[in-house]
Design a protein around this motif. Structure first.
Motif, PDB file in Angstrom:
ATOM      1  N   ARG A 128       0.833  -1.214   0.000  1.00  0.00           N
ATOM      2  CA  ARG A 128       0.000   0.000   0.000  1.00  0.00           C
ATOM      3  C   ARG A 128       0.867   1.265   0.000  1.00  0.00           C
ATOM      4  O   ARG A 128       0.544   2.238  -0.685  1.00  0.00           O
ATOM      5  N   ALA A 129       1.967   1.251   0.723  1.00  0.00           N
ATOM      6  CA  ALA A 129       2.861   2.413   0.734  1.00  0.00           C
ATOM      7  C   ALA A 129       3.461   2.638  -0.660  1.00  0.00           C
ATOM      8  O   ALA A 129       3.518   3.775  -1.141  1.00  0.00           O
ATOM      9  N   TRP A 135       0.381   6.437  -6.813  1.00  0.00           N
ATOM     10  CA  TRP A 135      -0.795   7.315  -6.891  1.00  0.00           C
ATOM     11  C   TRP A 135      -0.351   8.778  -6.927  1.00  0.00           C
ATOM     12  O   TRP A 135      -0.853   9.561  -7.736  1.00  0.00           O
ATOM     13  N   GLU A 136       0.584   9.152  -6.075  1.00  0.00           N
ATOM     14  CA  GLU A 136       1.098  10.528  -6.047  1.00  0.00           C
ATOM     15  C   GLU A 136       1.778  10.893  -7.363  1.00  0.00           C
ATOM     16  O   GLU A 136       1.667  12.032  -7.819  1.00  0.00           O
ATOM     17  N   ALA A 137       2.480   9.932  -7.968  1.00  0.00           N
ATOM     18  CA  ALA A 137       3.151  10.194  -9.247  1.00  0.00           C
ATOM     19  C   ALA A 137       2.146  10.522 -10.342  1.00  0.00           C
ATOM     20  O   ALA A 137       2.454  11.263 -11.273  1.00  0.00           O
ATOM     21  N   VAL A 146      -8.305  14.942  -7.285  1.00  0.00           N
ATOM     22  CA  VAL A 146      -8.616  13.604  -6.785  1.00  0.00           C
ATOM     23  C   VAL A 146      -9.504  12.843  -7.766  1.00  0.00           C
ATOM     24  O   VAL A 146      -9.296  11.648  -8.013  1.00  0.00           O
ATOM     25  N   GLY A 147     -10.470  13.533  -8.351  1.00  0.00           N
ATOM     26  CA  GLY A 147     -11.361  12.879  -9.308  1.00  0.00           C
ATOM     27  C   GLY A 147     -10.628  12.379 -10.537  1.00  0.00           C
ATOM     28  O   GLY A 147     -10.844  11.249 -10.988  1.00  0.00           O
ATOM     29  N   GLU A 148      -9.742  13.212 -11.092  1.00  0.00           N
ATOM     30  CA  GLU A 148      -8.966  12.812 -12.272  1.00  0.00           C
ATOM     31  C   GLU A 148      -8.032  11.652 -11.936  1.00  0.00           C
ATOM     32  O   GLU A 148      -7.898  10.716 -12.723  1.00  0.00           O
ATOM     33  N   THR A 149      -7.398  11.727 -10.773  1.00  0.00           N
ATOM     34  CA  THR A 149      -6.480  10.661 -10.363  1.00  0.00           C
ATOM     35  C   THR A 149      -7.240   9.357 -10.173  1.00  0.00           C
ATOM     36  O   THR A 149      -6.806   8.295 -10.638  1.00  0.00           O
ATOM     37  N   THR A 150      -8.379   9.427  -9.508  1.00  0.00           N
ATOM     38  CA  THR A 150      -9.187   8.231  -9.277  1.00  0.00           C
ATOM     39  C   THR A 150      -9.658   7.630 -10.597  1.00  0.00           C
ATOM     40  O   THR A 150      -9.587   6.415 -10.799  1.00  0.00           O
ATOM     41  N   THR A 151     -10.087   8.475 -11.518  1.00  0.00           N
ATOM     42  CA  THR A 151     -10.542   7.988 -12.819  1.00  0.00           C
ATOM     43  C   THR A 151      -9.394   7.324 -13.571  1.00  0.00           C
ATOM     44  O   THR A 151      -9.553   6.234 -14.138  1.00  0.00           O
TER      45      THR A 151
END
Length: 193
Positions: A128-129, A135-137, A146-151
């Protein structure tokens, strides 16, 4: 004959482990198979890594880290939709050219669930780490939205699943894939944009 250093041997063990675990998973892979692939004895293998779980962890984290570096490299100097398309193309190239990395990712997710069900949370925490660094990259080049990253990540998991199931690029399940490419084949060839 050139002798390898311990660091070089460790690296060759990680590469061999990715290949073996990708095919047979954590429970189906023996350390004997990894040692044989590398050309070392099992006792030597255990001088490099304390056990099978440590080898699997190193292989899993390596795949996550390599994917993170692919995303960072693709998005360098870009932002928003340009970064999104560049990262999508780069990821499709990565899994097309190195299918074992996709298989290892999928085996990692299965192993986290299985090992945590047994009450061992250390491996899951490490994965997870690493995944959060990934995820940050993606998150920063997409404007920290957050929405764009999640998508983006959700579509990535769909790509993983469809690819792992062996759907060919021209199959209709790929139609409408995000970003703007209609078929993943366009992404694989770098034609999307």
């Amino acid at each position: 004959m050139v002798r390898m250093s311990a660091a070089e041997r460790r690296e060759s063990v990680i590469r061999a482990a990715i290949a073996e675990f990708a095919q047979k998973g954590y429970y189906g892979t023996s350390t004997e198979a990894i040692a044989k692939r590398v050309g070392v004895s099992q006792p030597y293998l255990f001088r490099l890594f304390p056990g099978k779980k440590a080898i699997f962890t190193a292989a899993s984290l390596r795949c996550v880290e390599e994917t993170r570096l692919v995303f960072e490299g693709a998005a360098e100097g870009l932002e928003g939709e340009e970064a999104l398309h560049a990262m999508a193309r780069a990821y499709m190239r990565l899994i097309a050219e190195h299918p074992e990395k996709l298989q290892m990712q999928m085996q990692t997710y299965i192993a986290v669930a299985a090992v945590e069900a047994e009450g061992d949370h250390e491996f899951g925490e490490a994965v997870r780490a690493g995944w959060m660094r990934l995820w940050e990259a993606v998150h920063l080049p997409l404007g920290a939205d957050v929405g764009e990253t999640t998508t983006f990540m959700a579509y990535g998991m769909l790509v993983n699943t469809l690819s792992a199931m062996g759907f060919p690029a021209e199959h209709r399940v790929w139609e409408g894939m995000y970003p703007s490419a209609r078929l993943t084949g366009r992404l694989e060839k770098g034609e999307a944009g």
